[in-house]
Write an enzyme that holds these catalytic residues in place. Structure first.
Site, PDB file in Angstrom:
ATOM      1  N   SER A  46       0.893  -1.189   0.085  1.00  0.00           N
ATOM      2  CA  SER A  46      -0.213  -0.020   0.035  1.00  0.00           C
ATOM      3  C   SER A  46       0.670   1.175   0.106  1.00  0.00           C
ATOM      4  O   SER A  46       2.089   1.055   0.363  1.00  0.00           O
ATOM      5  CB  SER A  46      -1.103  -0.027   1.063  1.00  0.00           C
ATOM      6  OG  SER A  46      -1.682  -1.004   1.261  1.00  0.00           O
ATOM      7  N   ALA A  47       0.214   2.466  -0.491  1.00  0.00           N
ATOM      8  CA  ALA A  47       0.919   3.418  -0.164  1.00  0.00           C
ATOM      9  C   ALA A  47       1.353   4.171   1.222  1.00  0.00           C
ATOM     10  O   ALA A  47       0.518   3.679   1.887  1.00  0.00           O
ATOM     11  CB  ALA A  47       0.053   4.635  -0.923  1.00  0.00           C
TER      12      ALA A  47
END
Length: 341
Positions: A46-47
């Site tokens: 994920s970011a």
């Protein structure tokens, strides 16, 4: 999608790893085409901003025991373990190859993380109870096993799919002494689905001007009606889609580029296809539930409740099922039963 190999493209690989963006790390459950390409993302890192937002909701302290659902690269588990030490982190990953890689890289850190290969929807009872449970894949329903394995007062954080057009928000739930979990929704997001909740099945038929059935009566019980109302809003706006999905759980929906709207509810065997016209729109539908009528009723409800955004919705998870509410827990808008064991 095409793979980037560290050995072949070290500069590109490093830029991606060092960026703040989400990185797809697996496609098509690892079943790649001969040229190494794929289509459907099935695992990612994920970011960083998204990880930070989830960990903020999770509120991990020193000594906290945590269960993470969806190990992926192991990076998020390492962040949790740094915050939780000397508490223990258990992370569970369904894909054996991904779990094996994460187990190797996490072992190098020396952080207190146990990597388990298994179905995250079942949790991991061997290391329970936990004070925190975090899921890094989206879910249509919160598995009750997570509630059972969390101490009273503990928290569960996950990306929740309201069901309409894949609109997702973070749910932050607190487990009570009565064996229920309750909480509200926070912030829009987008995560890949839990693998055992990916089997959405659609029943609709697609009609188009090129189809003969577009004009003719169907012989097998398909009803054809018309409407002067057409509601594409749930497909065009996150807040609208989330609200519609919360009130219409377990629907599978779609909007084609030509404006044809597709609605399906597998459990009842009902579907509807809406073909837009200029002033009058055709509705093809079949099954005991008239889905287009329910969508119109939901539109009127949405307008009447002030077009609520996702922060006005909450959730209760019990051994019997999952309930969405609006504003307060006594304003229930939908309920679904827990799946059979």
């Amino acid at each position: 999608m095409y793979p980037i190999n560290r050995a072949d493209d070290p500069d590109v690989w490093s830029r991606l790893v060092d960026s703040d963006d989400a990185i797809v790390t697996q496609v098509d459950d690892g079943k790649l085409d001969e040229d190494g390409t794929g289509t459907f993302p099935t695992s990612s890192s994920s970011a960083l901003a998204v990880m930070d937002a989830m960990l903020g909701l999770l509120d991990v302290h020193h000594g906290t025991d945590v269960l993470e659902i969806g190990t992926g690269t192991g990076y998020n588990a390492a962040l949790i373990a740094e915050r939780a030490a000397p508490g223990h982190v258990t992370t569970i990953e369904m894909d054996e190859k991904i779990a094996r890689h994460a187990r190797t890289v996490l072992a190098r850190t020396g952080l207190p993380v146990t990597v388990v290969t298994g179905d995250g929807a079942l949790g991991y009872a061997e290391n329970a109870p936990y004070e925190r449970v975090i899921c890094t894949a989206s879910a249509l329903r919160v598995p009750y096993a997570w509630v059972e394995q969390t101490r009273p007062g503990g928290k569960i954080v996950l990306p929740l799919v309201a069901g309409f057009d894949e609109c997702q928000a973070f749910a932050c739930l607190t487990v009570g002494d009565d064996g229920t979990a309750r909480g509200r929704c926070h912030g829009s997001t987008g995560f890949m689905r839990l693998r055992n909740q990916r089997n959405d099945r659609a029943l609709w038929r697609v009609y188009s001007p090129e189809s003969a059935a577009y004009y003719d009566e169907e012989p097998d019980g398909v009803q054809i009606t018309t409407t002067q109302i057409y509601h594409p809003e749930p497909f065009a706006d996150f807040e609208t889609g989330f609200a519609f999905g919360a009130r219409l759980p377990d629907w599978v929906t779609g909007l084609r580029a030509d404006g044809i709207m597709l609605l399906s509810h597998y459990a009842s065997g009902s579907w509807a296809t809406i073909v837009p016209g200029t002033d009058v729109h055709k509705v093809y539908h079949q099954g005991p539930r008239h889905l287009w009528d329910e969508l119109e009723a939901t539109y009127r409800w949405w307008i009447g409740t002030g077009q609520p955004d996702h922060t006005r919705f909450g959730l209760i998870v019990t051994p019997e099922g999952q309930t969405f509410w609006l504003d307060t827990p006594d304003q229930v808008i939908s309920s679904v039963q827990q799946p059979a064991a």
